[in-house]
Scaffold this active site. Structure first.
Site, PDB file in Angstrom:
ATOM      1  CG  ASP A 152      -1.719  -1.187   1.486  1.00  0.00           C
ATOM      2  OD1 ASP A 152      -1.307  -2.271   1.047  1.00  0.00           O
ATOM      3  OD2 ASP A 152      -2.770  -1.083   2.144  1.00  0.00           O
ATOM      4  CD  GLU A 166      -5.219  -9.902  -0.393  1.00  0.00           C
ATOM      5  OE1 GLU A 166      -6.195  -9.767   0.359  1.00  0.00           O
ATOM      6  OE2 GLU A 166      -4.065  -9.531  -0.088  1.00  0.00           O
ATOM      7  CD  GLN A 168      -6.942  -5.510  -3.690  1.00  0.00           C
ATOM      8  OE1 GLN A 168      -7.171  -6.373  -2.851  1.00  0.00           O
ATOM      9  NE2 GLN A 168      -6.050  -4.549  -3.486  1.00  0.00           N
TER      10      GLN A 168
END
Ligand code: BGC
Length: 756
Positions: free
Chosen positions: A354, A484, A596
């Site tokens: 991140d 994921e 995502q």
């Protein structure tokens, strides 16, 4: 979604107590100064739902991992940022009854997080179970100017009584992490004194002394109150009996410091703590409050984004910017940005990809270059550990695999599909080097730090791929991409793409450093034992990498076999979301639903490699099957939608990201705020609505004004310049606030900005 907090452009306000949401409010009202931070819990006793959380940056504990079936190569521990001594502590009794909002009748209640000046404030009027009615007023801050300290001003005004009040101001070091795997406590006591608790972490041996100094005032005048000190294990208390008169305001000011062995010698701990307390208490509360406002004014001067015509969006973006600045100030290259910052314990408070993929662009745009550089140096310092980490998995010759989650460079995530397979994180670390160097033009960074990291990462990729006889291409098997919700897939397009890019970039940097800094480059090439054959090896992989693709639809495939799935848009399963709470893992893995941005993350990173039509085809395919169950997802979609001219979609993703915590959109804010994705929200405005891009040393803007807004403006640090970009109905205005003459492009047209 909860909308109990009031909209205000500079404040977050709760104007009526919501005990059921108290832990959410505590996360949102968290305070921090980069060095220490805490959740916004009440100072006095509260027996309702609460999580007292106090955190000291860089202080962690290697908690024993908890896995069902141990696999070779698993890290021994899961590092956790430690919940540390609570320095807020006040216990106040009137007529033998404790002030506790959980057991009192609440007549009025108001609390605010003041983002402009950096403090939390609370006013309330309550009646205790014995009929005593009183008013409470408190203000608390974690000082930006003196970043190892905080201060509380806590006042009580009796409304229907005149009698003694018993006040205990304490420091409680007997603290346990909420997320402790085996219910263990991680702190041992070193020493307690009349005004301090000195603790040491088990195993890691970090020491922190937390100390307090109290000042009492009656109606604004200092009172010489006698304190009785009591200590017990990990606990230190100063008790006062104060005579309170009806209508007279009694104020207790609590100065507190957190001194850590990371920054100070333990041999002088007590003296450092008491000198620090003497210094800040001499300044006094009012001065500290004023300095806090000044420090925040300096930050806002470059960080603020002004939105006119939409107070909710305005509050949202300021909240994100505020939290980013509370979490990381860039002063210390040993520190990083945990996904929850100082607002909670989930995710262990450690460093993830991140930082590189989302946070670095924020700090590049809003802070001096040193701040982002320190984040790069953090990884550079951990290179040996990344090489060791790759070694544990069977790689050699200087191949480096940075951890998915880390505190000190060692991997500390222990789910095989993430630890061993989510290797794309390595790519983001290389990407951030490129991003930093291109943005700041600090090209020397490449030879000083960048090369060593890049060559380690490139070697990892070169060893991780294998030649497929069948495909006559290099392939990458058994990975987890950014999505994921798929594990152990072959040829995740994003991972193959970023790996290939890393190899290319490493070769470019190899050429550049030799050209620009021949002597330093020669030394670094020797010390990394980089051999000519590696150039050929990298080149062969670059030219022969396999990328899954569907020719019929003209899209990249997230991984081999993706089209075997039943593809149905997310809106067909609305009632079953979030799927990570409603579905079995097996069902998630087999479904087409994407957690995502994955392929789209790659197109976002390397947008110049793809035409607008390619972007559109891929966006139209992947966006409808993305559930955005990672907070990192909406911002990437917002930026891509903006590029495609899908303004409403772009805005929709932006609002979702900007108010994620304020509205508890994902029902998980009580665990802490989504700090790292807050940088993504900033990017949605700058790169999405502002359309800012850097191309060949020149800034380009392709802004649009969301129809919900009258106008918006943001500032940007770019090399020696500071710019203000205002997007109005009448057009785009760019002002050079500082620095030399500069040419920028707006919708493709050059604009010369005169010297500031
Ligand atoms: C995301 C990861 C991210 C992590 C920490 C996960 O939910 O899937 O990409 O690194 O959260 O924010």
């Amino acid at each position: 979604m909860k909308q109990y907090l009031k909209i205000d452009e500079w404040k977050v306000i709760e104007d009526q107590f919501h005990p059921a949401y108290n832990e959410i409010t505590e996360s949102i009202f968290s305070l921090g100064n980069g060095r220490m931070g805490q959740r916004g819990s009440f100072e006095e006793t509260y027996t309702g739902k609460t999580l007292q959380g106090n955190y000291v940056a860089g202080v962690y504990y290697p908690d024993k991992t908890r896995v069902g079936w141990w696999k070779n190569g698993y890290p021994e521990y899961f590092a956790k940022v430690l919940n540390a001594a609570n320095w807020n502590g006040l216990s106040i009794q009137i007529g033998g009854v404790e002030i506790d909002l959980h057991t009192s009748e609440i007549h009025t209640f108001y609390r605010e997080l003041n983002m402009k000046e950096g403090y939390i404030l609370r006013n309330c009027e309550i009646t205790l179970s014995n009929g005593k009615r009183l008013a409470i007023e408190s203000i608390r801050l974690n000082s930006m100017a003196d970043d190892e300290s905080g201060v509380i001003s806590y006042s009580i005004t009796p409304l229907n009584f005149t009698e003694d009040i018993q006040v205990k101001a304490f420091i409680d070091g007997d603290i346990k992490n909420k997320d402790s795997n085996y219910d263990e406590k991680f702190w041992d006591e070193v020493k307690v004194g009349s005004n301090f608790v000195w603790s040491k972490t088990k195993k890691t041996g970090f020491e922190v002394i937390t100390a307090q100094q109290i000042e009492i005032k009656a109606n604004g005048q200092k009172v010489d109150a006698k304190a009785t000190s009591t200590t017990r294990e990990k606990y230190s208390e100063l008790a006062y009996t104060l005579s309170a008169k009806q209508g007279e305001k009694l104020t207790l000011i609590k100065y507190a410091v957190n001194i850590s062995s990371e920054n100070h010698p333990t041999a002088s701990f007590e003296k450092i703590a008491s000198d620090y307390l003497a210094r800040i208490s001499t300044k006094g509360f009012d001065k500290m409050l004023q300095e806090q406002a000044t420090a925040w004014a300096t930050k806002w001067a470059i960080n603020d984004i002004i939105i006119s015509g939409d107070a909710s969006a305005q509050q949202g973006i300021r909240f994100n910017i505020f939290q980013m600045n509370q979490t990381y100030t860039g002063e210390d290259d040993r520190l990083n940005i945990g996904p929850k910052g100082f607002t909670g314990e989930k995710y262990g408070g450690s460093t993830y990809w991140d930082t590189e993929a989302y946070c670095i662009p924020f700090y590049l745009g809003t802070a001096p270059a040193k701040v982002s550089k320190n984040l790069l140096i953090y990884r550079w310092k951990q290179l040996d550990r990344a090489i060791e980490n790759a070694g544990k998995l069977g790689f050699n010759k200087g191949a480096a695999l940075y951890p998915m989650v880390t505190m000190n460079g060692e991997e500390c995530h222990n789910e095989w599909e993430i630890t061993f397979e989510e290797i794309h994180r390595n790519g983001a670390i290389a990407y951030a080097i490129m991003d930093y160097v291109n943005y700041t033009d600090d090209r020397k960074h490449l030879v000083e730090y960048g090369w060593e990291v890049l060559v380690g990462i490139a070697r990892f990729w070169a060893q991780r791929v294998n030649w497929s006889e069948d495909k006559q291409k290099y392939v990458m098997l058994g990975v987890t991409g950014p999505n994921e919700y798929e594990n152990n897939v072959n040829n995740n397009w994003y991972t193959n793409y970023i790996a290939t890019w890393c190899l290319k970039y490493t070769l470019e940097v190899y050429a550049e450093i030799q050209q620009n800094y021949p002597a330093e480059a020669a030394a670094k090439i020797t010390s990394t034992a980089f051999a000519k054959e590696e150039v050929a090896q990298f080149q062969h992989i670059i030219e022969n990498m396999y990328f899954p693709r569907d020719e019929k639809q003209g899209i990249y495939l997230q991984q081999d076999g993706f089209l075997d799935k039943v593809i149905a848009p997310v809106d067909t399963i609305t009632a079953e979301r979030p799927i990570n709470q409603k579905w079995s893992w097996d069902r998630i893995l087999r479904s087409c639903y994407i957690k995502q941005a994955d392929v789209l993350q790659g197109i976002y990173f390397f947008e110049d490699d793809f035409s607008l039509e390619e972007l559109e085809r891929n966006y139209n395919f992947y966006e409808p099957i993305t559930v955005h169950e990672s907070s990192l997802s909406p911002c990437v979609h917002s930026i891509l939608a903006a590029k495609l001219g899908k303004e409403d979609k772009s805005y929709e993703f932006y609002t979702r990201a900007a108010r994620l915590d304020l509205d508890d959109y994902n029902n998980d804010t009580e665990d802490g705020c989504h700090i790292t994705s807050m940088a993504g929200t900033w990017m949605s405005i700058i790169k999405g609505f502002g359309g800012m891009r850097l191309k060949d040393h020149t800034l380009h803007f392709n802004p649009f004004l969301p129809k919900q807004w009258n106008e918006f403006s943001f500032k940007i640090n770019f090399r020696a310049n500071q710019l203000n970009i205002a997007v109005k109905k009448s057009g785009v205005e760019i002002t050079n606030l500082a620095g030399p003459e500069l040419t920028v492009f707006v919708h493709g047209e050059a604009r010369k900005l005169t010297k500031a």
